[in-house]
Design a protein around this motif. Structure first.
Motif, PDB file in Angstrom:
ATOM      1  N   SER A  40      12.084  40.439  58.811  1.00 27.94           N
ATOM      2  CA  SER A  40      12.638  41.891  57.505  1.00 27.94           C
ATOM      3  C   SER A  40      13.808  41.740  57.911  1.00 27.94           C
ATOM      4  N   SER A  41      14.039  41.935  58.957  1.00 31.40           N
ATOM      5  CA  SER A  41      15.883  42.174  58.887  1.00 31.40           C
ATOM      6  C   SER A  41      16.751  42.046  57.432  1.00 31.40           C
ATOM      7  N   HIS A  42      16.844  42.643  57.038  1.00 33.67           N
ATOM      8  CA  HIS A  42      18.168  42.336  56.018  1.00 33.67           C
ATOM      9  C   HIS A  42      17.545  42.752  54.360  1.00 33.67           C
ATOM     10  N   MET A  43      16.019  42.515  54.603  1.00 33.34           N
ATOM     11  CA  MET A  43      15.488  42.865  53.735  1.00 33.34           C
ATOM     12  C   MET A  43      16.086  43.551  52.435  1.00 33.34           C
ATOM     13  N   GLU A  44      16.953  44.357  53.187  1.00 35.65           N
ATOM     14  CA  GLU A  44      17.649  45.529  52.620  1.00 35.65           C
ATOM     15  C   GLU A  44      18.815  44.701  51.279  1.00 35.65           C
ATOM     16  N   TYR A  45      19.127  43.571  51.959  1.00 32.85           N
ATOM     17  CA  TYR A  45      20.132  42.980  50.956  1.00 32.85           C
ATOM     18  C   TYR A  45      19.299  41.743  50.337  1.00 32.85           C
ATOM     19  N   LEU A  46      18.494  40.702  50.743  1.00 37.76           N
ATOM     20  CA  LEU A  46      17.921  39.950  50.211  1.00 37.76           C
ATOM     21  C   LEU A  46      16.370  39.570  49.864  1.00 37.76           C
ATOM     22  N   GLY A  47      15.918  40.863  50.032  1.00 32.03           N
ATOM     23  CA  GLY A  47      14.976  41.576  48.529  1.00 32.03           C
ATOM     24  C   GLY A  47      13.405  41.372  49.772  1.00 32.03           C
ATOM     25  N   THR A  48      13.307  39.619  50.035  1.00 32.68           N
ATOM     26  CA  THR A  48      12.072  39.168  50.195  1.00 32.68           C
ATOM     27  C   THR A  48      12.342  38.636  51.666  1.00 32.68           C
ATOM     28  N   ARG A  49      11.476  38.659  52.381  1.00 32.94           N
ATOM     29  CA  ARG A  49      10.956  37.123  53.720  1.00 32.94           C
ATOM     30  C   ARG A  49      11.374  36.606  53.251  1.00 32.94           C
ATOM     31  N   GLU A  50      10.789  35.809  51.854  1.00 32.51           N
ATOM     32  CA  GLU A  50      10.812  34.078  51.072  1.00 32.51           C
ATOM     33  C   GLU A  50      13.053  33.945  50.649  1.00 32.51           C
ATOM     34  N   ASN A  51      12.922  34.910  50.784  1.00 33.60           N
ATOM     35  CA  ASN A  51      14.503  34.812  50.904  1.00 33.60           C
ATOM     36  C   ASN A  51      15.872  34.583  52.267  1.00 33.60           C
ATOM     37  N   ILE A  52      14.670  35.653  52.681  1.00 34.79           N
ATOM     38  CA  ILE A  52      15.703  35.894  54.331  1.00 34.79           C
ATOM     39  C   ILE A  52      15.505  34.562  54.677  1.00 34.79           C
ATOM     40  N   CYS A  53      14.323  33.684  54.482  1.00 34.86           N
ATOM     41  CA  CYS A  53      13.455  31.915  55.335  1.00 34.86           C
ATOM     42  C   CYS A  53      15.155  31.213  54.299  1.00 34.86           C
ATOM     43  N   ARG A  54      14.862  31.731  52.900  1.00 30.55           N
ATOM     44  CA  ARG A  54      16.242  30.485  52.620  1.00 30.55           C
ATOM     45  C   ARG A  54      17.097  30.680  53.408  1.00 30.55           C
ATOM     46  N   ALA A  55      17.745  31.404  53.394  1.00 35.41           N
ATOM     47  CA  ALA A  55      19.254  32.093  54.079  1.00 35.41           C
ATOM     48  C   ALA A  55      19.135  31.969  55.701  1.00 35.41           C
ATOM     49  N   LYS A  56      17.913  31.287  56.360  1.00 38.70           N
ATOM     50  CA  LYS A  56      17.870  31.148  57.497  1.00 38.70           C
ATOM     51  C   LYS A  56      18.149  29.171  57.743  1.00 38.70           C
ATOM     52  N   LEU A  57      17.524  28.519  56.268  1.00 39.91           N
ATOM     53  CA  LEU A  57      17.138  27.278  56.651  1.00 39.91           C
ATOM     54  C   LEU A  57      17.965  26.974  56.052  1.00 39.91           C
ATOM     55  N   GLU A  58      19.779  28.092  56.240  1.00 38.40           N
ATOM     56  CA  GLU A  58      21.126  27.217  55.872  1.00 38.40           C
ATOM     57  C   GLU A  58      21.336  26.473  56.540  1.00 38.40           C
ATOM     58  N   VAL A  59      21.437  26.909  58.427  1.00 39.44           N
ATOM     59  CA  VAL A  59      21.782  25.975  59.188  1.00 39.44           C
ATOM     60  C   VAL A  59      21.441  24.608  59.086  1.00 39.44           C
ATOM     61  N   VAL A  60      20.466  24.183  58.655  1.00 41.43           N
ATOM     62  CA  VAL A  60      20.518  22.460  58.213  1.00 41.43           C
ATOM     63  C   VAL A  60      22.020  22.284  57.894  1.00 41.43           C
ATOM     64  N   SER A  61      22.833  23.345  56.955  1.00 42.07           N
ATOM     65  CA  SER A  61      23.933  22.257  56.374  1.00 42.07           C
ATOM     66  C   SER A  61      24.459  21.396  56.725  1.00 42.07           C
ATOM     67  N   GLY A  62      24.395  21.957  58.138  1.00 47.31           N
ATOM     68  CA  GLY A  62      25.477  21.269  59.116  1.00 47.31           C
ATOM     69  C   GLY A  62      25.662  20.341  60.158  1.00 47.31           C
ATOM     70  N   LEU A  63      23.622  20.734  60.086  1.00 48.09           N
ATOM     71  CA  LEU A  63      23.317  19.389  61.118  1.00 48.09           C
ATOM     72  C   LEU A  63      23.498  18.184  61.454  1.00 48.09           C
ATOM     73  N   LYS A  64      23.352  17.734  62.424  1.00 50.35           N
ATOM     74  CA  LYS A  64      24.295  16.571  62.118  1.00 50.35           C
ATOM     75  C   LYS A  64      23.144  15.089  61.762  1.00 50.35           C
ATOM     76  N   LYS A  65      23.235  14.101  60.987  1.00 50.21           N
ATOM     77  CA  LYS A  65      22.723  13.208  60.237  1.00 50.21           C
ATOM     78  C   LYS A  65      21.158  12.750  61.146  1.00 50.21           C
ATOM     79  N   ASP A  66      21.604  12.591  62.335  1.00 53.07           N
ATOM     80  CA  ASP A  66      20.306  12.498  63.278  1.00 53.07           C
ATOM     81  C   ASP A  66      20.003  13.973  64.184  1.00 53.07           C
ATOM     82  N   GLY A  67      20.460  14.958  63.851  1.00 47.57           N
ATOM     83  CA  GLY A  67      19.749  15.710  64.611  1.00 47.57           C
ATOM     84  C   GLY A  67      18.667  16.845  64.509  1.00 47.57           C
ATOM     85  N   ILE A  68      18.636  17.423  64.854  1.00 47.23           N
ATOM     86  CA  ILE A  68      17.059  17.873  65.627  1.00 47.23           C
ATOM     87  C   ILE A  68      16.925  19.435  65.163  1.00 47.23           C
TER      88      ILE A  68
END
Length: 440
Positions: free
Chosen positions: A156-184
């Motif tokens: 629930s951290s950053h709910m003030e800025y992102l509004g919902t847990r779903e939005n927080i989830c999407r923000a965390k999933l941004e980590v895949v944007s730089g993940l190497k092609k065969d990354g884990i």
């Protein structure tokens, strides 16, 4: 020789300090402009003028990292990032030359600066990625280009800025944007928001307690300040993994570290040894005694999820001592948005549900924790409130007057509350704390 990077900010502009940096010996300045006051300076220096110094630092970090060509583990999540980072580092350092993010260098400024301090013989780096808003994890991930990425949880951290847990989830999933092609990608398998995302591909693995987790923790038990558990993965079970700390949340962190070790090719014995050698950092779950009072100091930060996890540890420690009461000083939690009152109240209810005896609240927001505890059945005469975080001595005096010898006291709050000041007050006045009578 030294370099100076001039970064702009809402309150302070680094360009105003270029002259001071030069006078202290800096020979190269990375900046967006050269102040007029320096144009007539006789001091020789090199100025690299760019459009955006923050972006330039990121590009420098990426270029330097590619030259070293080390493997990288990126860690993000609502809570537990630093603890997971330390567990991963403890495992990997058993067999590899390691670099890790130090302190709170996990921001869009801090992480690139951390990367620039890597030794040129680094084999693997463990990078923590923090955020406040959408887009920040994507930026960091594209700089780091990790081989393995971890999402510890969605809280629930950053709910003030992102509004919902779903939005927080999407923000965390941004980590895949730089993940190497065969990354884990390693995900918390007990978080429904991270399930059913086919777009994550075949290299996404779940870590947790659910039956279908690829790395599944089982048979958790606690003894003498340690946690012992088994882990199942790849069709086998590794038994009696020991970590020198307590709590289910630490089992998650250790399991993520185990999964990283496996994917880095380390043996089970090396991974188990690394986990045994884990050491907590900063003010995270440091358990010690002041006189005859056991203190659980966990003052680095707080969210509803980490508060509840800390209360569970309080219960475990108190039960193992088999004497004294469960007591807690719980402080403000920030950045929770419109749900702040509800989240604070839920923490108070959890304290009551776990069997808490005496509650001390620290800060105006934390006053809502007291309300939740009363709803849960904690007697009002056992609840002590201090709404002013500017005066930790008020809470200190309440504790001195109310604690009994043998009690266990959890102290936890968000960083802004600086609740460790209350502990320091107790230390300064420990001669006034109650003592257990000597057994004749």
């Amino acid at each position: 020789d030294s370099r100076f990077v001039a970064l702009g900010g809402a309150r302070v502009d680094g360009h105003d300090y270029i002259g001071a940096a030069l006078s202290l010996g800096s020979e190269c300045v990375l900046c967006e402009r050269i102040p007029d006051t320096l144009n007539s300076s006789e001091r020789k220096y090199v100025a690299l003028v760019v459009q955006d110094t923050l972006r330039a630092v990121g590009e420098l970090a990426k270029a330097y990292d590619r030259r070293i060509n080390n493997r990288k583990v990126a860690i993000t999540g609502s809570v537990g990032k630093t603890t997971t980072k330390e567990f991963v580092a403890a495992v990997l350092s058993e067999n590899l030359r390691l670099h890790k993010t130090e302190g709170n260098y996990n921001s869009n400024i801090g992480m690139p600066l951390s990367m620039l301090t890597m030794r040129n013989d680094t084999e693997v780096s463990v990078l923590e990625m923090g955020m406040s808003n959408a887009g920040e994890i994507e930026y960091l991930s594209k700089i780091a280009e990790p081989d393995i990425a971890i999402i510890t949880n969605i809280g629930s951290s950053h709910m003030e800025y992102l509004g919902t847990r779903e939005n927080i989830c999407r923000a965390k999933l941004e980590v895949v944007s730089g993940l190497k092609k065969d990354g884990i990608l390693l995900l918390n398998g007990d978080e429904p928001l991270l399930r059913g995302r086919e777009e994550l591909g075949d290299n996404a693995f779940f870590v947790g307690f659910a039956r279908d987790c690829h790395f599944r923790a089982q048979n958790v038990r606690y003894a003498m300040g340690n946690t012992v558990f088994d882990i199942s993965y790849g069709g086998k079970t590794v038994e009696n993994i020991r970590i020198p700390t307590m709590g289910k949340h630490n089992v998650y962190a250790a399991c993520f570290a185990y999964a990283v070790g496996v994917n880095m090719g380390l043996s089970d014995e090396i991974i188990k040894r690394g986990l045994r050698n884990f050491k907590p950092v900063g003010m995270r779950q440091n358990i010690y005694d002041i006189g005859d009072i056991t203190i659980i100091e966990d003052c680095y930060n707080a969210s509803p999820e980490s508060m509840k996890a800390a209360i569970a540890v309080l219960r475990q420690v108190s039960e193992q001592k088999a004497r004294g009461r469960m007591t807690a000083l719980l402080g403000n939690m920030y950045e929770l948005g419109r749900g702040s009152e509800r989240f604070h109240e839920e923490v108070g209810l959890e304290f009551a549900r776990q069997g808490g005896s005496a509650l001390f609240t620290f800060g105006e927001l934390a006053d809502m924790i007291a309300g939740g505890a009363m709803l849960g059945g904690v007697p009002c005469e056992n609840i002590y409130r201090n709404t002013d975080v500017r005066h930790p001595e008020i809470s200190g005096e309440m504790l001195l007057a109310s604690l009994a010898a043998g009690d266990t006291l959890l102290v936890k709050a968000s960083r802004g509350a600086a609740a460790e000041r209350v502990i320091r007050y107790l230390e300064e006045n420990k001669d006034r704390l109650p003592r257990l009578r000597e057994i004749q």
